[in-house]
Design an enzyme around this catalytic site. Structure first.
Site, PDB file in Angstrom:
ATOM      1  N   ILE A  20       0.832  -1.209   0.000  1.00  0.00           N
ATOM      2  CA  ILE A  20       0.000   0.000   0.000  1.00  0.00           C
ATOM      3  C   ILE A  20       0.859   1.248   0.000  1.00  0.00           C
ATOM      4  O   ILE A  20       0.521   2.253  -0.599  1.00  0.00           O
ATOM      5  CB  ILE A  20      -0.896   0.082   1.265  1.00  0.00           C
ATOM      6  CG1 ILE A  20      -1.640  -1.215   1.519  1.00  0.00           C
ATOM      7  CG2 ILE A  20      -1.856   1.240   1.151  1.00  0.00           C
ATOM      8  CD1 ILE A  20      -2.284  -1.239   2.894  1.00  0.00           C
ATOM      9  N   THR A  36       5.124   2.754   0.590  1.00  0.00           N
ATOM     10  CA  THR A  36       6.531   2.626   0.980  1.00  0.00           C
ATOM     11  C   THR A  36       6.987   3.981   1.476  1.00  0.00           C
ATOM     12  O   THR A  36       7.072   4.933   0.700  1.00  0.00           O
ATOM     13  CB  THR A  36       7.447   2.243  -0.205  1.00  0.00           C
ATOM     14  OG1 THR A  36       6.799   2.602  -1.403  1.00  0.00           O
ATOM     15  CG2 THR A  36       7.794   0.804  -0.198  1.00  0.00           C
ATOM     16  N   GLY A  37       7.200   4.050   2.741  1.00  0.00           N
ATOM     17  CA  GLY A  37       7.650   5.310   3.337  1.00  0.00           C
ATOM     18  C   GLY A  37       9.129   5.228   3.652  1.00  0.00           C
ATOM     19  O   GLY A  37       9.788   4.247   3.333  1.00  0.00           O
ATOM     20  N   LYS A  38       9.605   6.272   4.280  1.00  0.00           N
ATOM     21  CA  LYS A  38      11.030   6.294   4.625  1.00  0.00           C
ATOM     22  C   LYS A  38      11.325   5.267   5.710  1.00  0.00           C
ATOM     23  O   LYS A  38      12.375   4.659   5.731  1.00  0.00           O
ATOM     24  CB  LYS A  38      11.414   7.686   5.137  1.00  0.00           C
ATOM     25  CG  LYS A  38      11.863   8.621   4.035  1.00  0.00           C
ATOM     26  CD  LYS A  38      12.835   9.670   4.577  1.00  0.00           C
ATOM     27  CE  LYS A  38      12.347  10.322   5.833  1.00  0.00           C
ATOM     28  NZ  LYS A  38      12.193  11.749   5.808  1.00  0.00           N
ATOM     29  N   SER A  60       8.899   2.858   6.922  1.00  0.00           N
ATOM     30  CA  SER A  60       8.123   1.626   6.935  1.00  0.00           C
ATOM     31  C   SER A  60       7.537   1.313   5.569  1.00  0.00           C
ATOM     32  O   SER A  60       7.437   2.175   4.709  1.00  0.00           O
ATOM     33  CB  SER A  60       6.983   1.754   7.954  1.00  0.00           C
ATOM     34  OG  SER A  60       6.013   2.653   7.461  1.00  0.00           O
ATOM     35  N   VAL A  61       7.167   0.048   5.425  1.00  0.00           N
ATOM     36  CA  VAL A  61       6.450  -0.400   4.236  1.00  0.00           C
ATOM     37  C   VAL A  61       5.155  -1.013   4.725  1.00  0.00           C
ATOM     38  O   VAL A  61       5.159  -1.766   5.698  1.00  0.00           O
ATOM     39  CB  VAL A  61       7.256  -1.476   3.469  1.00  0.00           C
ATOM     40  CG1 VAL A  61       6.592  -1.802   2.157  1.00  0.00           C
ATOM     41  CG2 VAL A  61       8.678  -1.020   3.241  1.00  0.00           C
ATOM     42  N   ASP A  98       2.924  13.371  15.397  1.00  0.00           N
ATOM     43  CA  ASP A  98       3.077  13.487  13.941  1.00  0.00           C
ATOM     44  C   ASP A  98       1.694  13.653  13.328  1.00  0.00           C
ATOM     45  O   ASP A  98       1.367  13.087  12.294  1.00  0.00           O
ATOM     46  CB  ASP A  98       3.782  12.251  13.362  1.00  0.00           C
ATOM     47  CG  ASP A  98       4.245  12.470  11.917  1.00  0.00           C
ATOM     48  OD1 ASP A  98       4.276  13.643  11.467  1.00  0.00           O
ATOM     49  OD2 ASP A  98       4.567  11.497  11.238  1.00  0.00           O
TER      50      ASP A  98
HETATM   51  P1  ADP Z   1       4.712   5.998   7.659  1.00  0.00           P
HETATM   52  O1  ADP Z   1       4.018   7.322   7.382  1.00  0.00           O
HETATM   53  O2  ADP Z   1       5.628   6.063   8.833  1.00  0.00           O
HETATM   54  O3  ADP Z   1       5.324   5.400   6.451  1.00  0.00           O
HETATM   55  P2  ADP Z   1       2.025   5.048   8.232  1.00  0.00           P
HETATM   56  O4  ADP Z   1       1.620   4.282   9.452  1.00  0.00           O
HETATM   57  O5  ADP Z   1       1.549   6.450   8.157  1.00  0.00           O
HETATM   58  O6  ADP Z   1       3.605   4.939   8.102  1.00  0.00           O
HETATM   59  O7  ADP Z   1       1.528   4.242   6.977  1.00  0.00           O
HETATM   60  C1  ADP Z   1       1.793   4.665   5.669  1.00  0.00           C
HETATM   61  C2  ADP Z   1       0.541   4.636   4.814  1.00  0.00           C
HETATM   62  O8  ADP Z   1       0.026   3.313   4.776  1.00  0.00           O
HETATM   63  C3  ADP Z   1      -0.572   5.490   5.372  1.00  0.00           C
HETATM   64  O9  ADP Z   1      -0.503   6.795   4.907  1.00  0.00           O
HETATM   65  C4  ADP Z   1      -1.816   4.791   4.880  1.00  0.00           C
HETATM   66  O10 ADP Z   1      -2.105   5.202   3.559  1.00  0.00           O
HETATM   67  C5  ADP Z   1      -1.380   3.345   4.831  1.00  0.00           C
HETATM   68  N1  ADP Z   1      -1.816   2.652   6.049  1.00  0.00           N
HETATM   69  C6  ADP Z   1      -1.108   2.469   7.178  1.00  0.00           C
HETATM   70  N2  ADP Z   1      -1.814   1.777   8.098  1.00  0.00           N
HETATM   71  C7  ADP Z   1      -2.999   1.497   7.514  1.00  0.00           C
HETATM   72  C8  ADP Z   1      -4.178   0.791   7.944  1.00  0.00           C
HETATM   73  N3  ADP Z   1      -4.268   0.228   9.151  1.00  0.00           N
HETATM   74  N4  ADP Z   1      -5.205   0.715   7.077  1.00  0.00           N
HETATM   75  C9  ADP Z   1      -5.131   1.277   5.855  1.00  0.00           C
HETATM   76  N5  ADP Z   1      -4.055   1.935   5.392  1.00  0.00           N
HETATM   77  C10 ADP Z   1      -3.004   2.052   6.210  1.00  0.00           C
END
Ligand code: ADP
Ligand code: MN
Length: 477
Positions: free
Chosen positions: A219, A221-223, A225-226, A366
Protein backbone atom coordinates in the site's frame (compact mmCIF):
# COMPACT_ATOMS: atom_id res chain seq x y z
CA UNK A 1 26.81 -9.16 -31.28
CA UNK A 2 25.04 -7.33 -28.54
CA UNK A 3 24.97 -8.78 -25.08
CA UNK A 4 21.20 -8.84 -25.13
CA UNK A 5 21.10 -10.81 -28.36
CA UNK A 6 23.71 -13.22 -27.10
CA UNK A 7 21.64 -13.89 -24.03
CA UNK A 8 18.51 -14.44 -26.03
CA UNK A 9 20.28 -16.93 -28.24
CA UNK A 10 21.67 -18.74 -25.28
CA UNK A 11 18.25 -18.87 -23.71
CA UNK A 12 16.75 -20.22 -26.92
CA UNK A 13 19.37 -22.89 -27.21
CA UNK A 14 18.90 -23.99 -23.65
CA UNK A 15 15.16 -24.03 -24.03
CA UNK A 16 15.53 -26.31 -27.02
CA UNK A 17 17.79 -28.68 -25.12
CA UNK A 18 15.68 -28.65 -21.98
CA UNK A 19 12.00 -28.05 -22.58
CA UNK A 20 10.53 -25.86 -19.88
CA UNK A 21 9.36 -27.90 -16.93
CA UNK A 22 8.59 -25.26 -14.39
CA UNK A 23 8.11 -21.59 -14.77
CA UNK A 24 9.16 -19.63 -11.76
CA UNK A 25 6.61 -17.06 -10.82
CA UNK A 26 8.07 -13.66 -10.20
CA UNK A 27 5.12 -12.08 -8.51
CA UNK A 28 5.28 -10.36 -5.15
CA UNK A 29 2.31 -12.24 -3.89
CA UNK A 30 2.48 -14.52 -0.97
CA UNK A 31 -0.32 -17.01 -0.73
CA UNK A 32 -0.87 -20.20 1.14
CA UNK A 33 -0.53 -22.19 -2.06
CA UNK A 34 2.86 -21.13 -3.19
CA UNK A 35 4.66 -22.03 -0.03
CA UNK A 36 5.84 -25.53 -0.59
CA UNK A 37 9.19 -26.21 0.92
CA UNK A 38 8.95 -29.85 -0.06
CA UNK A 39 9.71 -29.10 -3.68
CA UNK A 40 13.23 -29.20 -5.05
CA UNK A 41 12.55 -25.92 -6.75
CA UNK A 42 11.77 -24.06 -3.58
CA UNK A 43 14.76 -25.58 -1.85
CA UNK A 44 17.01 -24.74 -4.78
CA UNK A 45 15.82 -21.16 -4.68
CA UNK A 46 16.29 -20.90 -0.97
CA UNK A 47 19.79 -22.27 -1.33
CA UNK A 48 20.49 -19.81 -4.09
CA UNK A 49 19.26 -16.98 -1.92
CA UNK A 50 21.47 -18.18 0.87
CA UNK A 51 24.38 -18.33 -1.50
CA UNK A 52 23.69 -14.80 -2.73
CA UNK A 53 23.69 -13.60 0.83
CA UNK A 54 27.01 -15.23 1.53
CA UNK A 55 28.38 -13.75 -1.64
CA UNK A 56 27.28 -10.31 -0.46
CA UNK A 57 28.84 -10.85 2.92
CA UNK A 58 32.12 -11.72 1.24
CA UNK A 59 31.76 -8.65 -0.96
CA UNK A 60 31.27 -6.49 2.10
CA UNK A 61 34.44 -7.92 3.61
CA UNK A 62 36.33 -7.21 0.42
CA UNK A 63 34.91 -3.71 0.35
CA UNK A 64 36.04 -3.13 3.89
CA UNK A 65 39.50 -4.44 3.19
CA UNK A 66 39.71 -2.39 0.02
CA UNK A 67 38.76 0.83 1.72
CA UNK A 68 40.74 0.30 4.89
CA UNK A 69 41.11 3.48 6.90
CA UNK A 70 41.00 5.63 3.81
CA UNK A 71 38.85 8.75 4.10
CA UNK A 72 37.55 8.23 0.60
CA UNK A 73 35.79 4.93 0.24
CA UNK A 74 34.42 2.99 -2.67
CA UNK A 75 31.12 1.18 -2.41
CA UNK A 76 30.62 -2.29 -3.88
CA UNK A 77 26.92 -2.07 -3.31
CA UNK A 78 25.96 -2.33 -6.94
CA UNK A 79 27.60 -5.73 -7.16
CA UNK A 80 25.48 -7.20 -4.41
CA UNK A 81 23.05 -9.98 -5.07
CA UNK A 82 20.52 -9.33 -2.38
CA UNK A 83 19.07 -5.88 -2.74
CA UNK A 84 16.52 -5.40 -0.05
CA UNK A 85 16.94 -2.80 2.64
CA UNK A 86 18.57 -5.37 4.83
CA UNK A 87 21.94 -4.23 5.98
CA UNK A 88 22.14 -5.24 9.57
CA UNK A 89 22.82 -8.90 9.16
CA UNK A 90 25.87 -8.80 11.40
CA UNK A 91 23.98 -10.59 14.14
CA UNK A 92 23.24 -13.55 11.94
CA UNK A 93 26.37 -13.63 9.87
CA UNK A 94 27.98 -17.00 9.85
CA UNK A 95 31.60 -17.58 9.24
CA UNK A 96 32.01 -18.45 5.65
CA UNK A 97 35.00 -20.15 4.13
CA UNK A 98 35.98 -19.14 0.67
CA UNK A 99 35.95 -22.35 -1.34
CA UNK A 100 36.30 -20.76 -4.73
CA UNK A 101 40.02 -21.39 -4.86
CA UNK A 102 39.90 -24.93 -3.59
CA UNK A 103 43.11 -26.64 -4.81
CA UNK A 104 41.45 -30.04 -4.49
CA UNK A 105 38.59 -29.33 -6.84
CA UNK A 106 37.80 -32.06 -9.35
CA UNK A 107 38.53 -31.68 -13.03
CA UNK A 108 35.71 -30.35 -15.14
CA UNK A 109 33.68 -33.26 -16.50
CA UNK A 110 34.01 -33.99 -20.19
CA UNK A 111 30.95 -32.95 -22.10
CA UNK A 112 29.15 -35.09 -24.61
CA UNK A 113 30.00 -34.24 -28.20
CA UNK A 114 27.43 -33.18 -30.80
CA UNK A 115 26.66 -36.69 -31.96
CA UNK A 116 24.92 -37.25 -28.64
CA UNK A 117 26.93 -40.16 -27.23
CA UNK A 118 30.41 -41.08 -26.18
CA UNK A 119 32.22 -44.35 -25.79
CA UNK A 120 32.02 -47.56 -27.79
CA UNK A 121 30.07 -50.77 -27.67
CA UNK A 122 28.53 -51.51 -24.31
CA UNK A 123 30.33 -48.54 -22.73
CA UNK A 124 28.28 -46.02 -24.71
CA UNK A 125 26.70 -43.28 -22.70
CA UNK A 126 24.23 -40.94 -24.29
CA UNK A 127 23.38 -37.39 -23.39
CA UNK A 128 20.27 -38.74 -21.66
CA UNK A 129 22.32 -40.62 -19.13
CA UNK A 130 21.19 -39.29 -15.77
CA UNK A 131 24.66 -38.89 -14.31
CA UNK A 132 26.18 -37.33 -17.38
CA UNK A 133 23.23 -35.12 -17.86
CA UNK A 134 23.27 -34.05 -14.24
CA UNK A 135 26.94 -33.19 -14.43
CA UNK A 136 26.40 -31.38 -17.65
CA UNK A 137 23.63 -29.34 -16.12
CA UNK A 138 25.90 -28.41 -13.28
CA UNK A 139 28.58 -27.34 -15.73
CA UNK A 140 26.09 -25.33 -17.72
CA UNK A 141 25.16 -23.38 -14.65
CA UNK A 142 28.45 -21.64 -15.21
CA UNK A 143 26.91 -20.17 -18.34
CA UNK A 144 24.41 -18.16 -16.39
CA UNK A 145 25.15 -14.48 -16.45
CA UNK A 146 28.75 -13.91 -15.32
CA UNK A 147 27.60 -12.03 -12.26
CA UNK A 148 25.29 -14.85 -11.22
CA UNK A 149 27.24 -16.87 -8.68
CA UNK A 150 26.38 -20.52 -8.68
CA UNK A 151 28.92 -21.97 -6.31
CA UNK A 152 31.30 -24.77 -6.95
CA UNK A 153 28.90 -27.42 -8.21
CA UNK A 154 31.51 -29.01 -10.43
CA UNK A 155 33.99 -29.32 -7.62
CA UNK A 156 31.38 -31.15 -5.59
CA UNK A 157 30.44 -33.32 -8.57
CA UNK A 158 26.88 -32.10 -8.21
CA UNK A 159 24.34 -33.68 -10.57
CA UNK A 160 21.34 -31.50 -11.23
CA UNK A 161 18.11 -32.92 -12.60
CA UNK A 162 16.71 -31.20 -15.67
CA UNK A 163 13.83 -29.86 -13.68
CA UNK A 164 15.97 -28.23 -11.06
CA UNK A 165 18.39 -26.98 -13.67
CA UNK A 166 15.57 -25.36 -15.63
CA UNK A 167 14.14 -23.79 -12.55
CA UNK A 168 17.50 -22.46 -11.47
CA UNK A 169 18.18 -21.17 -14.95
CA UNK A 170 14.87 -19.39 -14.97
CA UNK A 171 15.62 -18.07 -11.54
CA UNK A 172 18.99 -16.82 -12.72
CA UNK A 173 17.42 -14.89 -15.54
CA UNK A 174 14.66 -13.43 -13.45
CA UNK A 175 17.17 -12.48 -10.76
CA UNK A 176 19.25 -10.82 -13.41
CA UNK A 177 16.32 -8.85 -14.73
CA UNK A 178 15.29 -7.99 -11.20
CA UNK A 179 18.77 -6.82 -10.41
CA UNK A 180 18.91 -4.68 -13.53
CA UNK A 181 15.56 -3.13 -12.82
CA UNK A 182 16.57 -2.45 -9.28
CA UNK A 183 19.74 -0.70 -10.23
CA UNK A 184 17.73 1.44 -12.58
CA UNK A 185 14.99 2.36 -10.21
CA UNK A 186 16.08 1.84 -6.68
CA UNK A 187 13.29 4.00 -5.38
CA UNK A 188 10.43 2.14 -6.97
CA UNK A 189 10.24 -0.81 -4.68
CA UNK A 190 7.50 -3.32 -5.08
CA UNK A 191 6.25 -5.65 -2.45
CA UNK A 192 8.77 -8.33 -3.31
CA UNK A 193 11.78 -6.10 -3.12
CA UNK A 194 10.57 -3.96 -0.28
CA UNK A 195 11.42 -6.43 2.42
CA UNK A 196 14.56 -8.33 3.24
CA UNK A 197 14.63 -12.13 3.17
CA UNK A 198 14.19 -12.42 6.91
CA UNK A 199 11.10 -10.25 6.87
CA UNK A 200 9.76 -12.20 3.94
CA UNK A 201 10.20 -15.38 5.92
CA UNK A 202 8.30 -13.82 8.82
CA UNK A 203 5.46 -12.93 6.46
CA UNK A 204 5.55 -16.42 4.94
CA UNK A 205 5.22 -17.89 8.38
CA UNK A 206 2.16 -15.82 9.15
CA UNK A 207 0.52 -17.03 5.97
CA UNK A 208 1.68 -20.55 6.59
CA UNK A 209 0.18 -20.52 10.07
CA UNK A 210 -3.12 -19.53 8.50
CA UNK A 211 -3.25 -16.28 10.39
CA UNK A 212 -3.20 -14.39 7.13
CA UNK A 213 -4.94 -15.68 4.06
CA UNK A 214 -3.03 -13.79 1.36
CA UNK A 215 -0.72 -10.85 1.25
CA UNK A 216 -1.97 -9.00 -1.76
CA UNK A 217 0.50 -6.18 -2.22
CA UNK A 218 2.06 -3.01 -1.03
CA UNK A 219 0.00 0.00 0.00
CA UNK A 220 2.76 2.37 0.90
CA UNK A 221 6.53 2.63 0.98
CA UNK A 222 7.65 5.31 3.34
CA UNK A 223 11.03 6.29 4.63
CA UNK A 224 10.65 4.26 7.77
CA UNK A 225 8.12 1.63 6.94
CA UNK A 226 6.45 -0.40 4.24
CA UNK A 227 2.77 -1.19 4.55
CA UNK A 228 1.10 -4.19 2.93
CA UNK A 229 -2.49 -5.23 2.54
CA UNK A 230 -3.53 -8.74 3.48
CA UNK A 231 -6.66 -10.78 3.85
CA UNK A 232 -7.02 -12.11 7.36
CA UNK A 233 -7.13 -15.80 8.11
CA UNK A 234 -8.05 -17.57 11.30
CA UNK A 235 -6.76 -16.95 14.76
CA UNK A 236 -3.81 -18.96 15.96
CA UNK A 237 -3.92 -17.85 19.59
CA UNK A 238 -5.67 -19.60 22.40
CA UNK A 239 -7.56 -16.41 23.29
CA UNK A 240 -9.28 -16.80 19.94
CA UNK A 241 -9.24 -13.16 19.01
CA UNK A 242 -10.95 -12.73 15.68
CA UNK A 243 -8.64 -11.63 12.89
CA UNK A 244 -10.16 -8.83 10.82
CA UNK A 245 -11.12 -9.79 7.27
CA UNK A 246 -8.65 -7.26 5.91
CA UNK A 247 -5.34 -6.39 7.55
CA UNK A 248 -2.59 -3.86 7.14
CA UNK A 249 0.96 -5.07 7.78
CA UNK A 250 3.39 -2.38 8.78
CA UNK A 251 6.98 -3.48 8.33
CA UNK A 252 9.42 -1.19 10.05
CA UNK A 253 12.44 -0.84 7.86
CA UNK A 254 15.57 -2.39 9.14
CA UNK A 255 17.88 0.18 7.64
CA UNK A 256 19.00 2.36 10.42
CA UNK A 257 19.89 5.73 8.99
CA UNK A 258 16.26 6.73 8.65
CA UNK A 259 15.71 6.13 12.29
CA UNK A 260 18.60 8.14 13.59
CA UNK A 261 16.71 11.40 13.61
CA UNK A 262 13.93 9.75 15.54
CA UNK A 263 16.13 9.12 18.53
CA UNK A 264 14.76 12.11 20.33
CA UNK A 265 11.31 10.56 20.51
CA UNK A 266 12.26 7.30 22.07
CA UNK A 267 15.43 8.16 23.95
CA UNK A 268 13.58 10.46 26.31
CA UNK A 269 10.50 8.34 26.61
CA UNK A 270 10.77 7.02 30.14
CA UNK A 271 8.82 3.93 29.16
CA UNK A 272 11.80 2.87 27.11
CA UNK A 273 14.56 4.64 28.96
CA UNK A 274 16.07 1.72 30.79
CA UNK A 275 16.15 -0.35 27.68
CA UNK A 276 17.37 2.15 25.16
CA UNK A 277 21.01 2.35 26.11
CA UNK A 278 21.53 -1.39 26.15
CA UNK A 279 19.97 -2.15 22.84
CA UNK A 280 21.41 -2.77 19.43
CA UNK A 281 19.91 -0.89 16.49
CA UNK A 282 17.86 -3.84 15.34
CA UNK A 283 16.17 -4.04 18.71
CA UNK A 284 15.53 -0.32 18.66
CA UNK A 285 13.60 -0.75 15.46
CA UNK A 286 11.55 -3.49 17.04
CA UNK A 287 10.87 -1.04 19.81
CA UNK A 288 9.28 1.36 17.34
CA UNK A 289 6.91 -1.37 16.29
CA UNK A 290 6.26 -2.20 19.92
CA UNK A 291 5.58 1.43 20.68
CA UNK A 292 3.07 1.68 17.87
CA UNK A 293 1.33 -1.41 19.19
CA UNK A 294 1.09 -0.09 22.75
CA UNK A 295 -0.10 3.30 21.60
CA UNK A 296 -2.75 1.84 19.31
CA UNK A 297 -4.00 -0.35 22.12
CA UNK A 298 -4.36 2.60 24.44
CA UNK A 299 -6.27 4.47 21.78
CA UNK A 300 -8.48 1.48 21.09
CA UNK A 301 -9.31 1.24 24.78
CA UNK A 302 -10.30 4.91 24.79
CA UNK A 303 -12.60 4.38 21.83
CA UNK A 304 -10.58 6.49 19.41
CA UNK A 305 -11.05 5.30 15.82
CA UNK A 306 -7.73 3.70 14.87
CA UNK A 307 -6.44 0.38 13.52
CA UNK A 308 -6.87 -2.53 15.87
CA UNK A 309 -3.72 -4.45 16.72
CA UNK A 310 -3.73 -8.06 15.55
CA UNK A 311 -0.21 -9.20 16.28
CA UNK A 312 3.34 -7.97 16.65
CA UNK A 313 6.26 -10.07 15.45
CA UNK A 314 9.64 -8.44 15.74
CA UNK A 315 9.50 -5.37 13.51
CA UNK A 316 6.30 -6.42 11.80
CA UNK A 317 2.99 -5.10 13.09
CA UNK A 318 -0.27 -6.54 11.82
CA UNK A 319 -3.40 -4.45 12.37
CA UNK A 320 -6.87 -4.06 10.97
CA UNK A 321 -7.11 -2.43 7.59
CA UNK A 322 -8.83 0.94 7.34
CA UNK A 323 -10.51 0.82 3.95
CA UNK A 324 -12.26 -1.79 1.90
CA UNK A 325 -11.56 -4.33 -0.83
CA UNK A 326 -7.84 -3.63 -0.77
CA UNK A 327 -8.41 0.09 -1.23
CA UNK A 328 -7.06 2.03 1.73
CA UNK A 329 -9.14 4.87 3.07
CA UNK A 330 -7.94 8.21 1.69
CA UNK A 331 -5.82 10.51 3.79
CA UNK A 332 -7.52 13.69 4.87
CA UNK A 333 -5.17 15.59 2.61
CA UNK A 334 -6.42 13.67 -0.43
CA UNK A 335 -10.14 13.62 0.16
CA UNK A 336 -12.46 16.43 -0.86
CA UNK A 337 -15.00 16.83 1.92
CA UNK A 338 -18.17 18.85 1.87
CA UNK A 339 -18.04 21.85 4.20
CA UNK A 340 -20.41 20.00 6.49
CA UNK A 341 -18.16 16.93 6.68
CA UNK A 342 -15.13 19.16 7.08
CA UNK A 343 -16.69 20.75 10.12
CA UNK A 344 -17.70 17.37 11.47
CA UNK A 345 -14.15 16.09 10.96
CA UNK A 346 -12.74 19.08 12.78
CA UNK A 347 -14.87 18.59 15.89
CA UNK A 348 -14.13 14.92 15.85
CA UNK A 349 -10.41 15.57 15.77
CA UNK A 350 -10.64 18.11 18.57
CA UNK A 351 -12.40 15.47 20.62
CA UNK A 352 -9.88 12.78 19.67
CA UNK A 353 -6.94 14.98 20.59
CA UNK A 354 -8.47 15.64 23.98
CA UNK A 355 -9.13 12.00 24.64
CA UNK A 356 -5.71 11.04 23.37
CA UNK A 357 -4.16 13.48 25.83
CA UNK A 358 -6.38 12.89 28.83
CA UNK A 359 -7.48 9.28 28.59
CA UNK A 360 -4.51 7.76 26.79
CA UNK A 361 -1.91 10.17 28.11
CA UNK A 362 -0.48 10.49 24.65
CA UNK A 363 0.56 13.16 22.23
CA UNK A 364 0.43 11.95 18.64
CA UNK A 365 3.58 13.89 17.68
CA UNK A 366 3.08 13.49 13.94
CA UNK A 367 -0.50 14.58 13.60
CA UNK A 368 -1.44 16.09 10.28
CA UNK A 369 -3.74 15.51 7.31
CA UNK A 370 -1.21 12.85 6.21
CA UNK A 371 -1.86 10.60 9.19
CA UNK A 372 -5.61 10.88 9.37
CA UNK A 373 -7.79 8.70 7.18
CA UNK A 374 -11.38 9.36 6.18
CA UNK A 375 -13.38 6.18 6.41
CA UNK A 376 -17.00 5.37 7.20
CA UNK A 377 -17.85 9.04 7.55
CA UNK A 378 -15.28 9.69 10.24
CA UNK A 379 -11.61 10.37 10.87
CA UNK A 380 -9.23 7.57 11.87
CA UNK A 381 -5.86 8.19 13.43
CA UNK A 382 -2.88 6.15 12.25
CA UNK A 383 0.92 6.17 12.48
CA UNK A 384 1.51 6.42 16.21
CA UNK A 385 4.92 4.78 16.61
CA UNK A 386 6.42 8.14 17.51
CA UNK A 387 3.67 9.16 19.92
CA UNK A 388 4.84 10.04 23.42
CA UNK A 389 3.39 10.83 26.80
CA UNK A 390 2.75 14.52 27.55
CA UNK A 391 5.46 14.36 30.21
CA UNK A 392 8.08 13.44 27.62
CA UNK A 393 10.77 16.18 27.76
CA UNK A 394 9.55 17.47 24.39
CA UNK A 395 5.97 16.24 24.63
CA UNK A 396 4.33 19.66 24.85
CA UNK A 397 6.37 20.98 21.94
CA UNK A 398 5.17 18.02 19.88
CA UNK A 399 1.62 18.76 20.95
CA UNK A 400 1.96 22.36 19.90
CA UNK A 401 3.22 21.29 16.49
CA UNK A 402 0.27 18.90 16.13
CA UNK A 403 -2.10 21.72 17.04
CA UNK A 404 -0.55 23.98 14.46
CA UNK A 405 -0.96 21.37 11.71
CA UNK A 406 -4.56 20.65 12.60
CA UNK A 407 -5.50 24.28 13.06
CA UNK A 408 -3.93 25.36 9.78
CA UNK A 409 -5.48 22.52 7.84
CA UNK A 410 -9.00 23.30 8.97
CA UNK A 411 -8.68 27.06 8.79
CA UNK A 412 -7.44 26.75 5.22
CA UNK A 413 -10.20 24.22 4.61
CA UNK A 414 -12.80 26.86 5.45
CA UNK A 415 -13.87 25.75 8.91
CA UNK A 416 -14.46 29.14 10.50
CA UNK A 417 -15.07 27.60 13.92
CA UNK A 418 -11.56 26.08 14.00
CA UNK A 419 -9.53 27.27 16.98
CA UNK A 420 -6.12 28.72 16.32
CA UNK A 421 -3.10 26.68 17.36
CA UNK A 422 -2.73 28.25 20.80
CA UNK A 423 -6.42 27.93 21.62
CA UNK A 424 -6.36 24.36 20.42
CA UNK A 425 -3.31 23.60 22.56
CA UNK A 426 -5.10 24.93 25.64
CA UNK A 427 -8.32 23.13 24.76
CA UNK A 428 -6.46 19.81 24.51
CA UNK A 429 -4.10 20.17 27.45
CA UNK A 430 -6.05 22.40 29.87
CA UNK A 431 -2.76 24.16 30.53
CA UNK A 432 -4.27 27.59 29.91
CA UNK A 433 -1.15 29.30 28.69
CA UNK A 434 -2.06 32.96 28.44
CA UNK A 435 0.55 34.22 25.96
CA UNK A 436 -1.09 35.72 22.90
CA UNK A 437 1.77 35.35 20.48
CA UNK A 438 3.66 32.33 19.25
CA UNK A 439 7.09 33.21 20.63
CA UNK A 440 5.92 33.75 24.19
CA UNK A 441 3.64 30.76 23.95
CA UNK A 442 6.48 28.48 22.97
CA UNK A 443 8.71 29.91 25.67
CA UNK A 444 6.08 29.01 28.24
CA UNK A 445 5.77 25.52 26.82
CA UNK A 446 9.49 25.00 27.16
CA UNK A 447 9.46 26.39 30.69
CA UNK A 448 6.76 23.90 31.63
CA UNK A 449 8.77 21.07 30.14
CA UNK A 450 11.75 22.16 32.18
CA UNK A 451 9.77 22.21 35.42
CA UNK A 452 8.49 18.77 34.65
CA UNK A 453 11.95 17.47 33.90
CA UNK A 454 13.34 18.88 37.14
CA UNK A 455 10.54 17.20 38.97
CA UNK A 456 11.46 13.91 37.40
CA UNK A 457 15.11 14.41 38.31
CA UNK A 458 14.16 14.94 41.93
CA UNK A 459 11.52 12.29 42.33
CA UNK A 460 12.86 9.65 40.05
CA UNK A 461 11.00 7.73 37.45
CA UNK A 462 7.54 8.82 36.47
CA UNK A 463 4.77 6.43 37.27
CA UNK A 464 2.21 6.01 34.59
CA UNK A 465 -1.22 7.02 35.82
CA UNK A 466 -2.70 4.59 33.39
CA UNK A 467 -3.57 0.98 33.95
CA UNK A 468 -1.73 -1.60 31.92
CA UNK A 469 -2.62 -1.71 28.27
CA UNK A 470 -3.86 -5.26 28.18
CA UNK A 471 -1.79 -5.58 25.07
CA UNK A 472 -1.83 -8.60 22.85
CA UNK A 473 1.14 -10.88 23.26
CA UNK A 474 4.39 -10.19 21.48
CA UNK A 475 5.62 -13.20 19.62
CA UNK A 476 9.27 -13.76 19.26
CA UNK A 477 11.05 -16.88 18.14
P1 ADP B 1 4.71 6.00 7.66
O1 ADP B 1 4.02 7.32 7.38
O2 ADP B 1 5.63 6.06 8.83
O3 ADP B 1 5.32 5.40 6.45
P2 ADP B 1 2.03 5.05 8.23
O4 ADP B 1 1.62 4.28 9.45
O5 ADP B 1 1.55 6.45 8.16
O6 ADP B 1 3.61 4.94 8.10
O7 ADP B 1 1.53 4.24 6.98
C1 ADP B 1 1.79 4.66 5.67
C2 ADP B 1 0.54 4.64 4.81
O8 ADP B 1 0.03 3.31 4.78
C3 ADP B 1 -0.57 5.49 5.37
O9 ADP B 1 -0.50 6.80 4.91
C4 ADP B 1 -1.82 4.79 4.88
O10 ADP B 1 -2.10 5.20 3.56
C5 ADP B 1 -1.38 3.34 4.83
N1 ADP B 1 -1.82 2.65 6.05
C6 ADP B 1 -1.11 2.47 7.18
N2 ADP B 1 -1.81 1.78 8.10
C7 ADP B 1 -3.00 1.50 7.51
C8 ADP B 1 -4.18 0.79 7.94
N3 ADP B 1 -4.27 0.23 9.15
N4 ADP B 1 -5.21 0.71 7.08
C9 ADP B 1 -5.13 1.28 5.85
N5 ADP B 1 -4.06 1.94 5.39
C10 ADP B 1 -3.00 2.05 6.21
MN1 MN C 1 2.38 8.36 8.01
Amino acid sequence: MSEQLAKELQLEEENAAFPEVVAVAEGPFITGENIDTSSDLMLAQMLQMEFDREYDAQLRREEKKFNGDSKVSISFENYRKVHPFDSDSSEDEVDWQDTRHDPYRADKPTTTPKKGFIGKGKDITTKHDEVVCGRKNTARMENFAPEFQVGDGIGMDLKLSNQVFNALKQHAYSEERRSARLHEKKEHSTAEKAVDPKTRLLLYKMVNAGMLETITGCISTGKESVVFHAYGGKSTNEDDKVIPPECAIKVFKTTLNEFKNRDKYIKDDYRFKDRFSKLNPRKIIRMWAEKEMHNLTRMQNAGIPCPQVVILKKHVLVMSFIGQDQVPAPKLKDVKLSSEDMKKAYYQILNMMQRLYKECSLVHADLSEYNMLWHDGKVWLIDVSQSVEPTHPHGLEFLFRDCRNVSQFFQKGGVTEALNERELFNAVSDLNIAADNEVDFQAEIEALEKVNEDHVQKHGKKVSAFPSDGDPPIYDE
